[in-house]
Write a protein that holds these residues in place. Structure first.
Motif, short mmCIF file in Angstrom:
data_model
loop_
_atom_site.label_atom_id
_atom_site.label_comp_id
_atom_site.label_asym_id
_atom_site.label_seq_id
_atom_site.Cartn_x
_atom_site.Cartn_y
_atom_site.Cartn_z
N LYS A 70 4.35 15.05 10.06
CA LYS A 70 3.52 14.70 9.42
C LYS A 70 3.64 13.01 9.15
CE LYS A 70 1.98 18.62 7.21
NZ LYS A 70 0.70 18.75 8.42
N PRO A 71 3.29 12.42 8.86
CA PRO A 71 3.57 11.05 8.55
C PRO A 71 3.49 11.19 7.21
CG PRO A 71 0.95 11.31 8.45
CD PRO A 71 1.48 12.61 9.37
N LYS A 72 4.68 10.25 6.60
CA LYS A 72 5.19 9.86 4.95
C LYS A 72 4.00 8.99 4.07
CE LYS A 72 9.76 9.54 5.02
NZ LYS A 72 11.37 9.03 4.71
N PRO A 73 3.63 10.02 3.15
CA PRO A 73 2.58 9.50 2.19
C PRO A 73 2.39 7.99 1.89
CG PRO A 73 3.83 10.89 1.21
CD PRO A 73 4.08 10.89 2.62
N ILE A 74 2.00 7.34 2.19
CA ILE A 74 2.11 5.77 1.64
C ILE A 74 1.88 5.88 -0.26
CG2 ILE A 74 0.83 3.37 1.36
CD1 ILE A 74 -0.57 4.48 4.05
N ILE A 75 2.80 4.93 -0.48
CA ILE A 75 2.99 5.70 -2.31
C ILE A 75 2.18 3.98 -2.62
CG2 ILE A 75 4.70 5.10 -3.69
CD1 ILE A 75 6.30 7.19 -2.32
N GLU A 76 1.49 4.12 -3.41
CA GLU A 76 0.87 2.47 -3.55
C GLU A 76 1.72 1.64 -4.96
OE1 GLU A 76 -3.21 3.16 -5.22
OE2 GLU A 76 -3.93 3.20 -2.73
N GLU A 77 2.24 0.05 -4.87
CA GLU A 77 3.02 -0.01 -6.33
C GLU A 77 2.84 0.96 -7.71
OE1 GLU A 77 2.35 -3.94 -5.88
OE2 GLU A 77 3.20 -4.24 -4.02
N ASN A 78 1.34 0.74 -7.69
CA ASN A 78 0.96 1.35 -8.94
C ASN A 78 1.47 2.89 -9.16
OD1 ASN A 78 -0.59 -1.33 -9.71
ND2 ASN A 78 -2.64 0.06 -9.12
N ASP A 79 1.66 3.53 -8.27
CA ASP A 79 2.53 5.08 -8.63
C ASP A 79 3.71 4.85 -8.88
OD1 ASP A 79 -0.44 5.95 -8.10
OD2 ASP A 79 -0.40 6.17 -5.60
N GLU A 80 3.96 3.36 -8.19
CA GLU A 80 5.96 3.58 -7.70
C GLU A 80 5.97 2.97 -9.63
OE1 GLU A 80 7.40 0.73 -5.28
OE2 GLU A 80 6.81 2.18 -3.88
#
Length: 305
Positions: free
Chosen positions: A293-303
Motif C-alpha cells: 500500500k502507499p504511505k498515507p500523506i500527512i498534511e502539515e496541520n496534522d504534523e
C-alpha cells in the motif's frame, strides 16, 4: 314397260319412307308457360356410325341433356328445354348423319304462354324511396390511412420522449466503483470459483491471477503495471521502496517477484507447477494485495497537532 316403271316408283317410294323413318324427334308437350321445362327426344334406328350434331334452336334454350342411350337397335338422346319469351317457336329440323348419310327430323311447334297474374289477389306495397348503396372500405380508406399515420406519429413521440428516456434512466449504471483492495479480493474469490487450474487450465489461471495483482498495483500506486513487463514492474516497486513512498515489507516484495516470475514461466516456458505450489502462489497474491500500500500523506496541520 309399265311394270318396270311401277317397280321403279315403288322402289323410290319405299326408300324415301325408310329414310324418313330412320330418325325421329318427339316432345312430351306442345304448350308450356314461361320458364317451364319440357323434354325433346331424338331417336335413331341405327347404332353404328351415327353422328348427332349440336342442337339448333330458335327462341328456346337447352337446360340439360343426357348421354346417348342404346335401346335394342336404336339410339336415343333426350334434351331438357325451356322458353323465356312468350310466343310460338319451332324446333327446326335437326340434321343427323347415319353412315355418312344425312337424315332430317320433323320440325316441332311449341307454344310458350305467359303466366296470368290475378291482380286482385296481389298485395300492394307503397312506393319505396331510393335505396342507398352500402358503404365499402374504399369510402373510408383515406380516413383509415390518416388515422394510421397519426397513430404512428404519436407512437414514435411516446417512444422517443417517454419510453426511451425512462429506459436510459433505468439502464444508467447504479453501481459504485470498488476501492482497489476490495476489487482485488472480490476478483480473487471469483477466480477460485472458476476452478481453472483444477481443470488443467494452469496458464489461464496464472494469467488472471497476475492480472489481478497487476491491476491492484496500477490502481493503488497509479503506475502502468498492466502494460509493463515483470522486470519493469519490479523496478518501479524497488524505486518506491527506496523513496519510502510505499508501506510494505521486503518479504512481500520477494513474494511479488516470485509470483510474477512463476507466472512468466508458466505462460512462456510452459512450466507446470505442483498443486501445492499453485495454492501457495494464491496465498501470496492475497498477501501482496493486503500488504502493498502507499504511505498515507500527512498534511502539515496534522504534523503540528
Amino acid at each position: 314397260m309399265r311394270g318396270f316403271l311401277f317397280f321403279l316408283f315403288s322402289l323410290f317410294f319405299f326408300s324415301g319412307f325408310a329414310q324418313e323413318g330412320m330418325v325421329k324427334a318427339e316432345i312430351d308437350t306442345t304448350n308450356i308457360r314461361i320458364g317451364e321445362q319440357f323434354q325433346l327426344k331424338i331417336s335413331v334406328d341405327e347404332t353404328q356410325n351415327v353422328i348427332i350434331p349440336k342442337l339448333r334452336l330458335n327462341g328456346l334454350e337447352v337446360i340439360d341433356s343426357t348421354k346417348v342411350d342404346t335401346l335394342k337397335n336404336s339410339l336415343i338422346r333426350r334434351y331438357i328445354l325451356t322458353g323465356f319469351d312468350s310466343g310460338a317457336f319451332y324446333i327446326p329440323q335437326q340434321q343427323i348423319f347415319v353412315k355418312n348419310r344425312a337424315y332430317f327430323t320433323d320440325s316441332l311447334l311449341v307454344n310458350v304462354a305467359t303466366v296470368a297474374i290475378d291482380t286482385t289477389k296481389v298485395k300492394k306495397f307503397p312506393i319505396k324511396s331510393i335505396k342507398k348503396e352500402p358503404y365499402t372500405f374504399d369510402d373510408f380508406k383515406i380516413y383509415f390511412y390518416i388515422l394510421l399515420a397519426a397513430l404512428a406519429i404519436i407512437g414514435f413521440w411516446i417512444y422517443w420522449f417517454v419510453i426511451r428516456k425512462r429506459k436510459e434512466e433505468i439502464e444508467a449504471p447504479t453501481y459504485r466503483t470498488l476501492p482497489p483492495y476490495e476489487e482485488a479480493i472480490l476478483r480473487l474469490s471469483e477466480l477460485d470459483e472458476k476452478l481453472l487450474w483444477q481443470n488443467n487450465k494452469v496458464k489461464e489461471y496464472y494469467s488472471e491471477l497476475t492480472e489481478i495483482v497487476r491491476g491492484y498495483i496500477e490502481r493503488e500506486l497509479n503506475v502502468p503495471a498492466l502494460e509493463n513487463t515483470t522486470d519493469e514492474v519490479l523496478e518501479m516497486i524497488r524505486d518506491f521502496k527506496k523513496s519510502d513512498t510505499i508501506q510494505t515489507s521486503q518479504d512481500t516484495l520477494d513474494k511479488l517477484r516470485s509470483l510474477l516470475r512463476e507466472a512468466d514461466l508458466v505462460k512462456f516456458a510452459k512450466s507446470k507447477p505442483l498443486a501445492l505450489e499453485i495454492e501457495e502462489d494464491r496465498k501470496d497474491a492475497q498477501e501482496i494485495v493486503s500488504n502493498l500500500k502507499p504511505k498515507p500523506i500527512i498534511e502539515e496541520n496534522d504534523e503540528l497537532e
